[in-house]
Design a protein around this motif. Structure first.
Motif, PDB file in Angstrom:
ATOM      1  N   HIS A  69     -16.438 -27.961 -19.518  1.00  0.00           N
ATOM      2  CA  HIS A  69     -15.865 -28.041 -18.184  1.00  0.00           C
ATOM      3  C   HIS A  69     -15.185 -29.069 -17.657  1.00  0.00           C
ATOM      4  O   HIS A  69     -14.449 -29.326 -16.855  1.00  0.00           O
ATOM      5  CB  HIS A  69     -17.040 -27.427 -17.151  1.00  0.00           C
ATOM      6  CG  HIS A  69     -17.244 -25.906 -17.354  1.00  0.00           C
ATOM      7  ND1 HIS A  69     -16.609 -25.045 -16.763  1.00  0.00           N
ATOM      8  CD2 HIS A  69     -17.908 -25.260 -18.359  1.00  0.00           C
ATOM      9  CE1 HIS A  69     -16.979 -23.764 -17.140  1.00  0.00           C
ATOM     10  NE2 HIS A  69     -17.800 -23.781 -18.102  1.00  0.00           N
ATOM     11  N   CYS A  70     -16.000 -30.374 -18.319  1.00  0.00           N
ATOM     12  CA  CYS A  70     -15.333 -31.501 -17.812  1.00  0.00           C
ATOM     13  C   CYS A  70     -14.167 -32.289 -18.518  1.00  0.00           C
ATOM     14  O   CYS A  70     -13.492 -33.036 -18.172  1.00  0.00           O
ATOM     15  CB  CYS A  70     -16.303 -32.644 -17.543  1.00  0.00           C
ATOM     16  SG  CYS A  70     -17.661 -31.966 -16.279  1.00  0.00           S
ATOM     17  N   HIS A  71     -14.592 -32.047 -19.918  1.00  0.00           N
ATOM     18  CA  HIS A  71     -13.532 -32.547 -20.833  1.00  0.00           C
ATOM     19  C   HIS A  71     -12.705 -31.564 -21.670  1.00  0.00           C
ATOM     20  O   HIS A  71     -11.971 -31.925 -22.602  1.00  0.00           O
ATOM     21  CB  HIS A  71     -14.330 -33.258 -22.014  1.00  0.00           C
ATOM     22  CG  HIS A  71     -15.141 -34.523 -21.316  1.00  0.00           C
ATOM     23  ND1 HIS A  71     -16.413 -34.769 -21.707  1.00  0.00           N
ATOM     24  CD2 HIS A  71     -14.844 -35.376 -20.257  1.00  0.00           C
ATOM     25  CE1 HIS A  71     -16.938 -35.636 -21.095  1.00  0.00           C
ATOM     26  NE2 HIS A  71     -15.960 -36.088 -20.039  1.00  0.00           N
ATOM     27  N   ASN A  72     -12.495 -30.269 -20.992  1.00  0.00           N
ATOM     28  CA  ASN A  72     -11.657 -29.332 -21.777  1.00  0.00           C
ATOM     29  C   ASN A  72     -11.904 -29.282 -23.224  1.00  0.00           C
ATOM     30  O   ASN A  72     -11.029 -28.959 -24.022  1.00  0.00           O
ATOM     31  CB  ASN A  72     -10.127 -29.630 -21.371  1.00  0.00           C
ATOM     32  CG  ASN A  72      -9.874 -29.461 -19.893  1.00  0.00           C
ATOM     33  OD1 ASN A  72     -10.388 -28.591 -19.301  1.00  0.00           O
ATOM     34  ND2 ASN A  72      -9.200 -30.363 -19.445  1.00  0.00           N
ATOM     35  N   TYR A  73     -13.088 -29.457 -23.532  1.00  0.00           N
ATOM     36  CA  TYR A  73     -13.499 -29.406 -25.000  1.00  0.00           C
ATOM     37  C   TYR A  73     -13.315 -27.855 -25.581  1.00  0.00           C
ATOM     38  O   TYR A  73     -13.864 -26.997 -24.862  1.00  0.00           O
ATOM     39  CB  TYR A  73     -15.042 -29.726 -25.235  1.00  0.00           C
ATOM     40  CG  TYR A  73     -15.408 -29.631 -26.533  1.00  0.00           C
ATOM     41  CD1 TYR A  73     -15.266 -30.669 -27.394  1.00  0.00           C
ATOM     42  CD2 TYR A  73     -16.442 -28.578 -26.929  1.00  0.00           C
ATOM     43  CE1 TYR A  73     -15.687 -30.653 -28.757  1.00  0.00           C
ATOM     44  CE2 TYR A  73     -16.715 -28.469 -28.411  1.00  0.00           C
ATOM     45  CZ  TYR A  73     -16.318 -29.356 -29.255  1.00  0.00           C
ATOM     46  OH  TYR A  73     -16.884 -29.398 -30.659  1.00  0.00           O
ATOM     47  N   TYR A  74     -13.027 -27.746 -26.791  1.00  0.00           N
ATOM     48  CA  TYR A  74     -12.656 -26.446 -27.240  1.00  0.00           C
ATOM     49  C   TYR A  74     -12.914 -26.589 -28.733  1.00  0.00           C
ATOM     50  O   TYR A  74     -12.690 -27.396 -29.565  1.00  0.00           O
ATOM     51  CB  TYR A  74     -11.285 -25.833 -27.149  1.00  0.00           C
ATOM     52  CG  TYR A  74     -11.015 -24.515 -27.827  1.00  0.00           C
ATOM     53  CD1 TYR A  74     -10.329 -24.421 -28.925  1.00  0.00           C
ATOM     54  CD2 TYR A  74     -11.431 -23.433 -27.181  1.00  0.00           C
ATOM     55  CE1 TYR A  74     -10.136 -23.189 -29.461  1.00  0.00           C
ATOM     56  CE2 TYR A  74     -11.080 -21.973 -27.529  1.00  0.00           C
ATOM     57  CZ  TYR A  74     -10.307 -22.015 -28.992  1.00  0.00           C
ATOM     58  OH  TYR A  74     -10.123 -20.937 -29.394  1.00  0.00           O
ATOM     59  N   PHE A  75     -13.772 -25.486 -29.526  1.00  0.00           N
ATOM     60  CA  PHE A  75     -13.746 -25.673 -31.007  1.00  0.00           C
ATOM     61  C   PHE A  75     -13.609 -24.128 -31.492  1.00  0.00           C
ATOM     62  O   PHE A  75     -14.494 -23.338 -30.717  1.00  0.00           O
ATOM     63  CB  PHE A  75     -15.158 -26.092 -31.415  1.00  0.00           C
ATOM     64  CG  PHE A  75     -15.310 -26.224 -32.894  1.00  0.00           C
ATOM     65  CD1 PHE A  75     -14.696 -27.269 -33.398  1.00  0.00           C
ATOM     66  CD2 PHE A  75     -16.000 -25.243 -33.490  1.00  0.00           C
ATOM     67  CE1 PHE A  75     -14.800 -27.275 -34.987  1.00  0.00           C
ATOM     68  CE2 PHE A  75     -16.083 -25.232 -34.956  1.00  0.00           C
ATOM     69  CZ  PHE A  75     -15.575 -26.127 -35.747  1.00  0.00           C
ATOM     70  N   ASN A  76     -13.193 -23.763 -32.478  1.00  0.00           N
ATOM     71  CA  ASN A  76     -13.139 -22.616 -33.097  1.00  0.00           C
ATOM     72  C   ASN A  76     -12.675 -22.760 -34.706  1.00  0.00           C
ATOM     73  O   ASN A  76     -11.816 -23.190 -35.215  1.00  0.00           O
ATOM     74  CB  ASN A  76     -11.779 -21.611 -32.621  1.00  0.00           C
ATOM     75  CG  ASN A  76     -11.922 -20.176 -33.384  1.00  0.00           C
ATOM     76  OD1 ASN A  76     -13.021 -19.722 -33.889  1.00  0.00           O
ATOM     77  ND2 ASN A  76     -10.715 -19.482 -32.918  1.00  0.00           N
ATOM     78  N   GLY A  77     -13.960 -22.482 -35.169  1.00  0.00           N
ATOM     79  CA  GLY A  77     -13.949 -22.767 -36.826  1.00  0.00           C
ATOM     80  C   GLY A  77     -15.267 -22.183 -37.555  1.00  0.00           C
ATOM     81  O   GLY A  77     -16.229 -21.923 -36.879  1.00  0.00           O
ATOM     82  N   PRO A  78     -15.120 -22.154 -38.912  1.00  0.00           N
ATOM     83  CA  PRO A  78     -16.224 -21.622 -39.731  1.00  0.00           C
ATOM     84  C   PRO A  78     -17.174 -22.581 -39.953  1.00  0.00           C
ATOM     85  O   PRO A  78     -16.950 -23.904 -39.959  1.00  0.00           O
ATOM     86  CB  PRO A  78     -15.506 -21.153 -41.034  1.00  0.00           C
ATOM     87  CG  PRO A  78     -14.418 -22.287 -41.193  1.00  0.00           C
ATOM     88  CD  PRO A  78     -13.880 -22.682 -39.852  1.00  0.00           C
ATOM     89  N   LEU A  79     -18.437 -22.170 -39.911  1.00  0.00           N
ATOM     90  CA  LEU A  79     -19.498 -23.050 -40.317  1.00  0.00           C
ATOM     91  C   LEU A  79     -19.840 -22.894 -41.919  1.00  0.00           C
ATOM     92  O   LEU A  79     -19.559 -23.998 -42.501  1.00  0.00           O
ATOM     93  CB  LEU A  79     -20.864 -22.430 -39.829  1.00  0.00           C
ATOM     94  CG  LEU A  79     -21.409 -22.787 -38.344  1.00  0.00           C
ATOM     95  CD1 LEU A  79     -22.611 -22.140 -38.090  1.00  0.00           C
ATOM     96  CD2 LEU A  79     -21.184 -24.406 -37.913  1.00  0.00           C
ATOM     97  N   TYR A  80     -19.645 -21.655 -42.670  1.00  0.00           N
ATOM     98  CA  TYR A  80     -19.536 -21.687 -43.870  1.00  0.00           C
ATOM     99  C   TYR A  80     -19.018 -20.287 -44.335  1.00  0.00           C
ATOM    100  O   TYR A  80     -19.222 -19.380 -43.604  1.00  0.00           O
ATOM    101  CB  TYR A  80     -20.912 -22.086 -44.675  1.00  0.00           C
ATOM    102  CG  TYR A  80     -22.175 -21.116 -44.363  1.00  0.00           C
ATOM    103  CD1 TYR A  80     -22.346 -20.006 -45.274  1.00  0.00           C
ATOM    104  CD2 TYR A  80     -22.817 -21.395 -43.173  1.00  0.00           C
ATOM    105  CE1 TYR A  80     -23.247 -19.189 -45.057  1.00  0.00           C
ATOM    106  CE2 TYR A  80     -23.894 -20.598 -42.969  1.00  0.00           C
ATOM    107  CZ  TYR A  80     -24.141 -19.447 -43.871  1.00  0.00           C
ATOM    108  OH  TYR A  80     -25.267 -18.456 -43.784  1.00  0.00           O
ATOM    109  N   ASN A  81     -18.670 -20.191 -45.834  1.00  0.00           N
ATOM    110  CA  ASN A  81     -18.202 -18.841 -46.015  1.00  0.00           C
ATOM    111  C   ASN A  81     -19.643 -18.068 -46.498  1.00  0.00           C
ATOM    112  O   ASN A  81     -20.170 -18.655 -47.629  1.00  0.00           O
ATOM    113  CB  ASN A  81     -17.189 -19.097 -47.189  1.00  0.00           C
ATOM    114  CG  ASN A  81     -16.776 -17.842 -47.932  1.00  0.00           C
ATOM    115  OD1 ASN A  81     -17.398 -16.719 -47.779  1.00  0.00           O
ATOM    116  ND2 ASN A  81     -15.620 -18.029 -48.267  1.00  0.00           N
TER     117      ASN A  81
END
Length: 675
Positions: A69-81
């Motif tokens: 909310h303060c730094h517009n952080y975003y992440f979308n990715g795999p941890l593992y297959n």
């Protein structure tokens, strides 16, 4: 797991902020330690370990929320297959955005406080360590659901919370009613999950991937596809099937019947599962997939109608309940209806706003009800209570705060989110959404109903005559010992969570007003509540102004009228009984819960039992066992007996068959050449 997979896991985790990993795995670690070694480490160390793990997860959840909310952080990715089948890869992944960060705060806060509360509530219960293991495992499953970036992981968390809820509802496994309740919850959720799985299957079949991002990117290519034979629109079919899953998990009509019976589990479970987390999974799922739901007005209409029925007609059942936990349970059904109405109107941000405020005040109400139950030596009938306010001031004040928030009285948290849902319903109606008029009627009528059952509970429990003086109670902790109840305030491990939940129940609506009303949580809202956004941007609208404007609007006076009706009912029990006699037919229908249980138990259950026996006899016993398994064995046996005679061991027999074979071969070749 080979070295290459270990390296892949480690390398993929390095790219994830450390606190996200802790959120996911801390409660799982606590559950494993307590579950496998609780008998050895004892009660004290069991709750210390699980609560410490939850503290870590909660702190990290707040860090994530702050960064997003303060730094517009975003992440979308795999941890593992996790699994590869042909060209299809199934990943365990993480999606950290505005929506998931809000859900993390809600789940973590309520779960942590329930863990603390459990120390006092379950202190003398058998299976103490097992209970802590279950609630930590439930929290882990909820995290997996909330943080998923694909349908496979969503389904894992979805089924995980269902399985653990089965274990928690049936925690008192020696009680027949608890066993019936957890089996009922399990079976009803399987009905919803069947539709949910079909919806996921259609996504995989037509999109070729289970990742949310891939689905959203491909929506423009599949929005006009119709299914063969039935000619249904693909996206509408997917949305309705997925919402069938939400009907089960979020207890929407007609798959709501399991939730009231789930009160057979210990009270901390009611607060954790049926107020703040599991029952909101369906609301979260529809919000997460809002870009797809936006493309189907039919699906949105179905959601609006189901939500409206929950909101009003299931809320009405709360008025006639005398079990303190069941009153709160039916209020949960009604509030889930409010959220569904907001979803159906396309106001996804506002649905999540009400999800958040509801989690705090409903968790508070369940835990306060548990505090009352402790004081009353596990008596739950409100007709045997009364006058508890002077004995339990902290419980009384906090439960009053929760009831004011539930009734939507300003400036409490429930007021802001509920008022926005009313506005969303009006906009949907004026926009011509099918079911919009029904939504407006149900949400406005529910204001009165909500206030009646909320304050009927307050008046019957904390005010009036001390009815517990006239009865004796059996204490289930001491065999055959009957005594008069002497209520007293609960210990600090019970009252501290009440106080900590009462704070957001008062201020959460004010604090998060701009985030939700300004449409910054989700950018896919389709209901044109643009005046909120524009006025906030122009600094013409604020929570203070919203409170002031409420004094000139109907909803506040509807709520006050409901409180007045509850007070009159409390003060005039004879008049209330006389009125009940006048509407006896309606009362019987409501008392039988609109005969929905009778419908399931007496019609659907025998029907499906007969169908199951038919499929077992014909499909399993005759087709599979009889024809395929045993039949193939019999065929092999017949051939074996025939060919066994050929294997005589005599040379002249073999020579004869060789000669016959050569003759047949020459005949075939001759016909082939001549032909």
């Amino acid at each position: 797991m080979d070295n290459m997979m270990v390296n892949n896991v480690v390398n993929s985790l390095i790219g994830i902020p450390m606190y996200v990993k802790y959120i996911i795995f801390a409660p799982l670690l606590g559950s494993i330690i307590t579950g496998f070694f609780g008998f050895a480490i004892g009660k004290r160390l069991s709750h210390v370990i699980t609560i410490t793990c939850m503290l870590v997860a909660t702190a990290c959840s707040y860090f994530v929320f702050y960064d997003v909310h303060c730094h517009n952080y975003y992440f979308n990715g795999p941890l593992y297959n996790w699994l590869t089948v042909g060209n299809q890869t199934f990943n365990v992944g993480v999606l950290v955005d505005q929506l998931s960060s809000v859900m993390l705060v809600v789940v973590s806060t309520v779960s942590l406080l329930v863990h603390i509360y459990t120390i006092g509530y379950m202190a003398h219960e058998e299976g103490y360590q097992r209970f802590f293991s279950y609630i930590s495992l439930f929290t882990f499953m909820m995290y997996m659901l909330v943080l998923s970036n694909n349908f496979a992981q969503l389904f894992f968390g979805w089924e995980g919370v269902g399985l653990v809820s089965y274990l928690l509802i049936g925690f008192y496994f020696k009680k027949d009613t608890a066993i019936f309740a957890n089996l009922k919850a399990f079976l009803v959720n399987r009905i919803g999950d069947f539709g949910f799985l079909l919806g996921i299957g259609l996504v995989l079949a037509y999109v070729g991937s289970l990742d949310y991002a891939t689905l959203f990117a491909d929506l423009h290519n599949i929005q006009n596809i119709t299914l063969p034979i039935v000619h249904w629109n693909l996206i509408t079919t997917i949305c309705i099937l997925l919402f069938v899953g939400a009907m089960g998990k979020s207890a929407q009509f007609p798959l709501h019947v399991w939730l009231p019976d789930s009160m057979e589990g210990p009270t901390p479970i009611s607060a954790l599962i049926h107020a703040a987390t599991m029952v909101t999974a369906g609301i979260f799922m529809v919000s997460r997939l809002s870009p797809m739901f936006n493309l189907s007005h039919t699906a949105l209409t179905v959601i609006v109608i189901a939500g409206g029925i929950n909101c009003l007609f299931l809320g009405l059942l709360g008025i006639i309940q005398n079990d303190i936990k069941r009153v709160v349970a039916y209020s949960t059904l009604s509030q889930l209806g409010y959220m569904a109405v907001a979803l159906g109107c396309g106001a996804y941000s506002i649905a999540i706003f009400h999800l958040m405020t509801h989690a705090f005040f409903k968790g508070l109400l369940f835990l306060a009800a548990g505090s009352v139950i402790i004081a009353m030596h596990h008596e739950q009938d409100m007709r045997r209570m009364g006058g508890l306010a002077k004995y339990m001031p902290i419980t009384y004040v906090t439960m009053l705060i929760g009831s004011l928030a539930l009734a939507g009285i300003p400036p409490f948290a429930g007021f802001f989110s509920k008022d926005m849902i009313l506005d969303a319903a009006k906009v949907a109606y004026h926009s011509g959404l099918p079911g919009g008029a029904f939504a407006v009627f149900t949400v406005y009528a529910s204001i009165i109903v909500t206030a009646i059952y909320s304050f009927r509970l307050i008046f019957m429990t904390f005010h009036g005559e001390e009815r517990f003086r006239h009865v004796t109670h059996h204490d289930h902790h001491h065999n055959d010992h009957h005594h008069a109840v002497e209520p007293k305030e609960s210990p600090w491990v019970v009252t501290l969570p009440l106080v900590l939940l009462a704070i957001p129940s008062m201020v959460a609506g004010y604090v998060f007003f701009k985030d939700f009303a300004g449409n910054t949580i989700l950018s896919h809202d389709v209901t044109n509540i643009s005046w909120y956004v524009s006025m906030i941007q122009n600094e013409e609208h604020s929570p203070v102004r919203m409170i002031l404007e409420s004094f000139t609007d109907l909803p506040l006076y509807f709520a006050l009228a409901g409180i007045l009706i509850a007070y009159v009912m409390h003060k005039n029990p004879k008049a209330t009984d006389a009125f009940k006699q006048k509407i006896n037919v309606i009362y019987v229908i409501m008392d039988r819960k609109y005969f929905m249980d009778d419908l399931y138990i007496n019609i659907f259950a025998p029907l499906f039992r007969t169908l199951g026996r038919f499929l077992w006899n014909v499909g399993d016993m005759f087709m599979i066992d009889g024809l395929i398994v045993n039949g193939s064995a019999r065929v092999v046996n017949v051939y074996a007996k025939v060919f066994k005679k050929v294997q005589s061991g005599y040379v002249n027999t073999y020579a004869t068959f060789m000669a016959l074979g050569i003759i047949l071969l020459l005949t075939f070749c001759t016909r082939l050449i001549i032909g």
